[in-house]
Design a protein around this motif. Sequence first.
Motif, short mmCIF file in Angstrom:
data_model
loop_
_atom_site.label_atom_id
_atom_site.label_comp_id
_atom_site.label_asym_id
_atom_site.label_seq_id
_atom_site.Cartn_x
_atom_site.Cartn_y
_atom_site.Cartn_z
N LYS A 180 0.83 -1.19 0.00
CA LYS A 180 0.00 0.00 0.00
C LYS A 180 0.87 1.25 0.00
O LYS A 180 1.80 1.37 0.81
CB LYS A 180 -0.91 0.01 1.23
N PRO A 181 0.59 2.22 -0.89
CA PRO A 181 1.40 3.44 -0.90
C PRO A 181 1.06 4.34 0.28
O PRO A 181 -0.09 4.41 0.73
CB PRO A 181 1.02 4.11 -2.22
N VAL A 182 2.08 5.02 0.80
CA VAL A 182 1.95 5.94 1.92
C VAL A 182 2.58 7.27 1.51
O VAL A 182 3.64 7.30 0.88
CB VAL A 182 2.66 5.40 3.18
N ALA A 183 1.91 8.37 1.89
CA ALA A 183 2.46 9.70 1.65
C ALA A 183 2.39 10.48 2.96
O ALA A 183 1.30 10.72 3.50
CB ALA A 183 1.66 10.43 0.57
N LEU A 184 3.55 10.85 3.48
CA LEU A 184 3.63 11.58 4.74
C LEU A 184 4.36 12.91 4.55
O LEU A 184 5.20 13.04 3.65
CB LEU A 184 4.39 10.76 5.79
N GLU A 185 4.01 13.86 5.40
CA GLU A 185 4.79 15.08 5.46
C GLU A 185 6.26 14.69 5.63
O GLU A 185 6.61 13.91 6.52
CB GLU A 185 4.32 15.91 6.65
N GLY A 186 7.12 15.22 4.79
CA GLY A 186 8.48 14.73 4.72
C GLY A 186 9.49 15.41 5.61
O GLY A 186 10.69 15.30 5.38
N ARG A 187 9.03 16.10 6.66
CA ARG A 187 9.92 16.84 7.55
C ARG A 187 9.70 16.35 8.97
O ARG A 187 8.61 16.47 9.53
CB ARG A 187 9.61 18.32 7.46
N CYS A 188 10.74 15.77 9.59
CA CYS A 188 10.60 15.33 10.98
C CYS A 188 10.39 16.55 11.87
O CYS A 188 11.15 17.53 11.77
CB CYS A 188 11.85 14.55 11.41
N PRO A 189 9.39 16.51 12.77
CA PRO A 189 9.11 17.69 13.61
C PRO A 189 10.18 17.95 14.66
O PRO A 189 10.16 19.00 15.31
CB PRO A 189 7.77 17.34 14.27
N HIS A 190 11.12 17.03 14.82
CA HIS A 190 12.18 17.20 15.82
C HIS A 190 13.24 18.18 15.33
O HIS A 190 13.39 19.28 15.87
CB HIS A 190 12.80 15.84 16.16
N ARG A 191 13.96 17.82 14.29
CA ARG A 191 15.02 18.69 13.78
C ARG A 191 14.92 18.92 12.27
O ARG A 191 15.90 19.30 11.63
CB ARG A 191 16.40 18.07 14.10
N SER A 192 13.76 18.64 11.71
CA SER A 192 13.50 18.87 10.28
C SER A 192 14.34 18.00 9.35
O SER A 192 14.56 18.34 8.19
CB SER A 192 13.70 20.35 9.91
N PHE A 193 14.78 16.84 9.84
CA PHE A 193 15.49 15.92 8.94
C PHE A 193 14.48 15.36 7.92
O PHE A 193 13.33 15.08 8.27
CB PHE A 193 16.10 14.77 9.74
N PRO A 194 14.88 15.20 6.67
CA PRO A 194 13.94 14.69 5.65
C PRO A 194 13.58 13.22 5.85
O PRO A 194 14.46 12.35 5.81
CB PRO A 194 14.68 14.91 4.32
N LEU A 195 12.29 12.95 6.04
CA LEU A 195 11.85 11.56 6.21
C LEU A 195 12.01 10.77 4.92
O LEU A 195 12.18 9.55 4.94
CB LEU A 195 10.41 11.53 6.68
N GLY A 196 11.95 11.44 3.77
CA GLY A 196 12.16 10.75 2.50
C GLY A 196 13.57 10.26 2.31
O GLY A 196 13.86 9.50 1.38
N ARG A 197 14.47 10.66 3.20
CA ARG A 197 15.86 10.20 3.16
C ARG A 197 16.18 9.39 4.41
O ARG A 197 17.32 9.35 4.87
CB ARG A 197 16.81 11.41 3.03
#
Length: 361
Positions: free
Chosen positions: A47-64
Amino acid sequence: MYPLPDGLFAARNQWYIAAWSEEVTREPMERWILDEPVALYRTENGKPVALEGRCPHRSFPLGRSRIVGDDIQCGYHGITFRPDGSCAAIPSQSAVPAACRVRSYPIVEQWRWLWIWMGDPALADESLIPSVDELGLGDGDHLIVSGGYNLVGGRYMLLHDNLFDLTHVGYLHMPSFGSGGGAQDTVPEVKTGPNWVSSVYTQRNVDIPDFFSRFLNFSGKVDRVQGLKLFLPCLHVGGTQISLPQKADGTPGELLGSLRVYHAVTPATRHSTNYFFAAGQSWSSDRGVSQQLFDYQKNRVIPEDIMASEYTEEMIQKSRLTSEVLVRADAVCVTGRRMFEKMIHDEMTFDPVERALTALG
């Protein structure tokens, strides 16, 4: 934002193409959409998932970052998020603050595309996505090859303008299409509907363009009908039909071949665009012919469109351009722009958050 009026960028409560299906795997990827980073991946059951790609902690990219089961784990400090955006774990503590979550975007897989809804999830009606039949993908008349993608360094409306106005084909694409490549002397017929606008350029008894002459193994006079239909906000569908010239009594000539193309234009940031492309043909059942056609357009034709958009973006930014001279062939361009303006204004009328974001933009 030019070529739209000042303060207008893009509507959020719409379905946009986010990716080709095969792009999204168990390995997360990042794609910017409507000025937001989005992390895309698949769960263990596909199943495809699409999430906001910015971790709320330190803004590290979740896509990476990395996938753990069906969750995504930030690659910086290991904070883990479920497919619904809620926080599953924080390594350094057991309590999870309510603010530690990311947005989860509705995402739908249809044909070979993944469609994303960046606005209010309560308004994400899947029936608003154009059906396979509406897009001509279920008729079996054309053998389609897909997978073309480019990140274009220009605002998205420049690519829409390019696809609205096909009089550019005979000039911009002269190196790839060759002589007779466009409808440069033709004013388009423009039609509109509730969520679409189309253009049709008709040329009678003209020399067959070099491009089609090579693929159809034909030389001589033909009738050529070309055009595109935009399903707002992002997908242009159309192509070119090449026929023998119509007879004296107006009877259509024999169809020699038909090219069908799909151009998807999804805003990435305010000055960049996700550009997806697919193409196919009707004159051969050999997939290799469609692949050859697709590869030629991907490697020769599409780069010319990208060049024009990026050159124009550079000129706009350096010269602070805010006006232009319009010509007769811009009829579909003006109509399309007005439809985008209305779509954005209608959304802003009832969305105070979007009004605030636009004011800041």
